[in-house]
Design an enzyme around this catalytic site. Structure first.
Site, PDB file in Angstrom:
ATOM      1  N   ASN A  18      -6.659   0.982  10.471  1.00 24.66           N
ATOM      2  CA  ASN A  18      -5.574   1.525  11.320  1.00 24.66           C
ATOM      3  C   ASN A  18      -5.454   1.453  12.481  1.00 24.66           C
ATOM      4  O   ASN A  18      -6.193   2.141  13.176  1.00 24.66           O
ATOM      5  CB  ASN A  18      -4.838   2.785  10.666  1.00 24.66           C
ATOM      6  CG  ASN A  18      -4.671   2.827   9.336  1.00 24.66           C
ATOM      7  OD1 ASN A  18      -4.606   1.654   8.368  1.00 24.66           O
ATOM      8  ND2 ASN A  18      -4.086   3.969   8.688  1.00 24.66           N
ATOM      9  N   HIS A  50      -2.769  10.826   1.507  1.00 21.81           N
ATOM     10  CA  HIS A  50      -2.246  10.599   2.578  1.00 21.81           C
ATOM     11  C   HIS A  50      -1.676  11.852   3.191  1.00 21.81           C
ATOM     12  O   HIS A  50      -0.275  12.086   3.227  1.00 21.81           O
ATOM     13  CB  HIS A  50      -1.260   9.350   2.606  1.00 21.81           C
ATOM     14  CG  HIS A  50      -0.750   8.800   4.076  1.00 21.81           C
ATOM     15  ND1 HIS A  50      -0.810   7.450   4.009  1.00 21.81           N
ATOM     16  CD2 HIS A  50      -0.237   9.570   4.941  1.00 21.81           C
ATOM     17  CE1 HIS A  50      -0.274   7.235   5.312  1.00 21.81           C
ATOM     18  NE2 HIS A  50      -0.080   8.427   5.662  1.00 21.81           N
ATOM     19  N   TYR A  72      -2.947   1.279  16.419  1.00 18.22           N
ATOM     20  CA  TYR A  72      -1.629   1.132  17.101  1.00 18.22           C
ATOM     21  C   TYR A  72      -1.687   0.974  18.461  1.00 18.22           C
ATOM     22  O   TYR A  72      -1.119   0.227  19.027  1.00 18.22           O
ATOM     23  CB  TYR A  72      -1.013   2.717  16.824  1.00 18.22           C
ATOM     24  CG  TYR A  72      -0.341   2.658  15.231  1.00 18.22           C
ATOM     25  CD1 TYR A  72       0.718   2.214  14.919  1.00 18.22           C
ATOM     26  CD2 TYR A  72      -1.288   3.257  14.336  1.00 18.22           C
ATOM     27  CE1 TYR A  72       1.183   2.325  13.646  1.00 18.22           C
ATOM     28  CE2 TYR A  72      -0.955   3.257  13.013  1.00 18.22           C
ATOM     29  CZ  TYR A  72       0.282   2.703  12.631  1.00 18.22           C
ATOM     30  OH  TYR A  72       0.514   2.758  11.241  1.00 18.22           O
ATOM     31  N   ARG A 124       0.903  -1.135  -0.072  1.00 15.44           N
ATOM     32  CA  ARG A 124       0.161  -0.018   0.057  1.00 15.44           C
ATOM     33  C   ARG A 124       1.003   1.314   0.029  1.00 15.44           C
ATOM     34  O   ARG A 124       1.812   1.401   0.856  1.00 15.44           O
ATOM     35  CB  ARG A 124      -0.930  -0.078   1.241  1.00 15.44           C
ATOM     36  CG  ARG A 124      -1.689   1.171   1.387  1.00 15.44           C
ATOM     37  CD  ARG A 124      -2.688   1.108   2.498  1.00 15.44           C
ATOM     38  NE  ARG A 124      -3.106   2.403   2.830  1.00 15.44           N
ATOM     39  CZ  ARG A 124      -2.896   3.282   3.814  1.00 15.44           C
ATOM     40  NH1 ARG A 124      -2.101   2.905   4.859  1.00 15.44           N
ATOM     41  NH2 ARG A 124      -3.609   4.336   4.264  1.00 15.44           N
ATOM     42  N   GLU A 126      -6.560   8.181   7.126  1.00 14.25           N
ATOM     43  CA  GLU A 126      -7.006   8.774   8.297  1.00 14.25           C
ATOM     44  C   GLU A 126      -7.230  10.274   8.384  1.00 14.25           C
ATOM     45  O   GLU A 126      -6.596  11.209   8.668  1.00 14.25           O
ATOM     46  CB  GLU A 126      -5.685   8.634   9.176  1.00 14.25           C
ATOM     47  CG  GLU A 126      -5.244   7.247   9.514  1.00 14.25           C
ATOM     48  CD  GLU A 126      -3.903   7.142  10.100  1.00 14.25           C
ATOM     49  OE1 GLU A 126      -3.389   8.250  10.477  1.00 14.25           O
ATOM     50  OE2 GLU A 126      -3.259   6.030  10.452  1.00 14.25           O
ATOM     51  N   GLU A 155      -2.852  -0.594   8.285  1.00 17.49           N
ATOM     52  CA  GLU A 155      -1.665  -0.358   9.206  1.00 17.49           C
ATOM     53  C   GLU A 155      -1.601  -0.983  10.338  1.00 17.49           C
ATOM     54  O   GLU A 155      -2.773  -0.650  11.071  1.00 17.49           O
ATOM     55  CB  GLU A 155      -1.530   1.479   9.315  1.00 17.49           C
ATOM     56  CG  GLU A 155      -1.200   2.144   8.131  1.00 17.49           C
ATOM     57  CD  GLU A 155      -1.020   3.614   8.370  1.00 17.49           C
ATOM     58  OE1 GLU A 155      -0.633   4.059   9.344  1.00 17.49           O
ATOM     59  OE2 GLU A 155      -1.240   4.486   7.338  1.00 17.49           O
TER      60      GLU A 155
HETATM   61  O1  IFM Z   1       3.440   7.243  10.100  1.00 18.04           O
HETATM   62  C1  IFM Z   1       2.051   7.293  10.460  1.00 18.04           C
HETATM   63  C2  IFM Z   1       1.155   6.993   9.021  1.00 18.04           C
HETATM   64  O2  IFM Z   1       1.611   8.051   8.140  1.00 18.04           O
HETATM   65  C3  IFM Z   1      -0.234   7.077   9.123  1.00 18.04           C
HETATM   66  N1  IFM Z   1      -0.497   6.271  10.403  1.00 18.04           N
HETATM   67  C4  IFM Z   1       0.063   6.240  11.814  1.00 18.04           C
HETATM   68  C5  IFM Z   1       1.580   6.048  11.372  1.00 18.04           C
HETATM   69  C6  IFM Z   1       2.167   6.085  12.412  1.00 18.04           C
HETATM   70  O3  IFM Z   1       2.145   7.264  13.257  1.00 18.04           O
END
Ligand code: IFM
Length: 446
Positions: A293, A121, A295, A77, A166, A352
């Site tokens: 995405n 992005h 984290y 991607r 995002e 992500e």
């Molecule tokens: O690096 C970023 C990415 O550009 C978008 N999502 C989160 C990642 C980590 O912060």
């Protein structure tokens, strides 16, 4: 057979974005994006880093695709730099810029790697920012025109498309918190930008359908689930408001064509000027997939002095990655179940997931990033468990393939499974890249 086996045909790969890896900021007719400009203001980015060179993927893409292949990736991607393709934001196409992506797509396909294109992005052409950026209602039209250029050029070869990456960050980090480009600090203005981003997404999906592009289109949303510190009514309220902001704001828009009512009321009570959202229903176009995405999550306590959500993050004594984000893979699994139950989300791709660690290369030239392997392993097990619970998840794209420009953190935070020496630009797969190669080969892990 691996203990945690993934469904047959599960897609494995990695992700990047244009400004974070391409470099070549002035090459072949590219003009400034809002990130070029943002980086020029001292204090915005750690060490005054910028994406001028980054890891020079623009000139090294062949080597990079070969590396993906060697690492067993079946999908990649990436995003397109709008100002490389349309230096004036709209109008005349820069053929050289477009050719770069065309060559990249061809290189990927001939390596047996499925391209996933992200149209936007975060690197809006600066020239459009000067016209108000995402606060200008014309941004919807600009984005539609830009999408058309990409659909026409790549619609025959690219099967997976994400309109936006995002939008939360583009709108709220960029226009409210000011920590991302364009660096504004106005909540009402950010809400207006979020509205136009949603309309732009909807317009792009409609165009894709109208042009009969023989592929799939979705959007990538980032989700940061929130948890109340205690069961008190106050902590729960604070956490629910944050949930409206960090999870429901864009999910509601995309799937229901509305913004969360509790937040709209809160914003009014807090004196935030809200635009007229009368066309928001146009954002709720049927999607082929949702890009997820994830984290981390955060825990919140009520704080009556905290504006506007009455919420304060609690710094808990839990394991964190080196960027300071708590590790909470259970929240990942819960999120999937919720997206299925609450939003009836279509099939999903993890577009992500990953972590930042201060990786170093040892004297043998190895990067032994066992913490990253641990993070990835925990999160993949969470994905596996969600699939067992009936959630339709089709693929996992690790963030990120390379160490790269991590926005306001500059190059300090390393998210890659491939180490990059920023002086020589040499790429070295970390231990996690080899570990992931085994996972991909076995379609699962133990
Ligand atoms: O690096 C970023 C990415 O550009 C978008 N999502 C989160 C990642 C980590 O912060």
């Amino acid at each position: 057979m691996p203990k945690y086996e993934f469904p047959k045909g599960f897609t494995w790969g990695s992700a990047t974005s244009s400004y974070q890896i391409e470099g070549a900021a002035k090459q072949d007719g590219r003009t400034d994006s809002i990130w070029d400009r943002f980086c020029q203001t001292p204090g915005n980015v750690l060490n005054s880093d910028n994406g001028d060179v980054s890891i020079d993927h623009y000139n090294k893409y062949k080597e990079d695709v070969a590396l993906m292949k060697e690492l067993g990736h079946a999908a990649y991607r990436f995003s397109v730099s709008w100002s490389r393709v349309l230096p004036d934001g709209v109008g005349k196409v820069n053929e050289k810029g477009l050719q770069f992506y065309s060559d990249l797509v061809d290189e990927l396909i001939s390596a047996g790697i499925e391209p996933f294109i992200t149209i936007y992005h975060w690197d809006l052409p600066q020239i459009l920012q000067e016209k108000g950026g995402w606060q200008n209602p014309d941004s919807v039209m600009w984005f539609e025109e830009y999408s058309k250029v990409l659909f026409e050029k790549f619609g025959d070869r690219v099967k997976f498309w994400c309109t936006l990456n995002e939008p939360y960050c583009a709108a709220f980090l960029g226009y409210y918190l000011g920590v991302h480009a364009p660096g504004y600090r106005d909540l009402g203005g950010a809400i207006l930008a979020s509205y136009h981003l949603m309309l732009a997404h909807g317009a792009s999906v409609r165009l894709f359908r109208k042009m009969n592009i023989p592929g799939e289109i979705g959007i990538t949303l980032n989700f940061t689930p929130s948890y109340p510190l205690t069961d008190s009514k106050e902590d729960k309220l604070a956490s629910t408001y944050i949930d409206g902001y960090d999870v429901r704001w864009f999910a509601d828009a995309v799937f229901k064509g509305t913004f969360p009512q509790d937040l709209l009321e809160l914003f009014k009570e807090r004196g935030v000027t809200l635009p007229d959202f009368s066309e928001l229903n146009k954002a709720a176009e049927k999607l082929d997939f949702l890009g997820v995405n994830f984290y981390n999550s955060y825990t919140y306590r009520y704080n009556e002095n905290s504006w506007p959500f009455y919420a304060e993050i609690v710094n808990q004594a839990v394991p964190k990655t080196d960027i300071g984000w708590p590790i909470h893979s259970e929240a990942f699994e819960e999120l999937f179940v919720r997206l299925k139950d609450e939003y009836n989300a279509p099939k999903m791709y993890i577009t992500e997931n990953g972590c930042a660690y201060n990786d170093v290369m040892n004297e043998n030239g190895e990067v032994l990033d066992y913490s990253r392997i641990n993070y990835l392993s925990r999160h993949l097990k969470a994905v596996h468990s969600a699939i067992q619970k009936g959630v339709d998840i089709r693929g996992y794209l690790a963030w990120s393939l390379f160490d790269n420009f991590e926005w306001a953190h500059g190059y300090f935070q390393r998210f890659g499974i491939v180490f990059c020496d920023y002086d020589t630009l040499k790429r070295t797969p970390k231990q996690s890249a080899y570990w992931l190669r085994e996972v991909i080969k076995n379609n699962g892990l133990d």
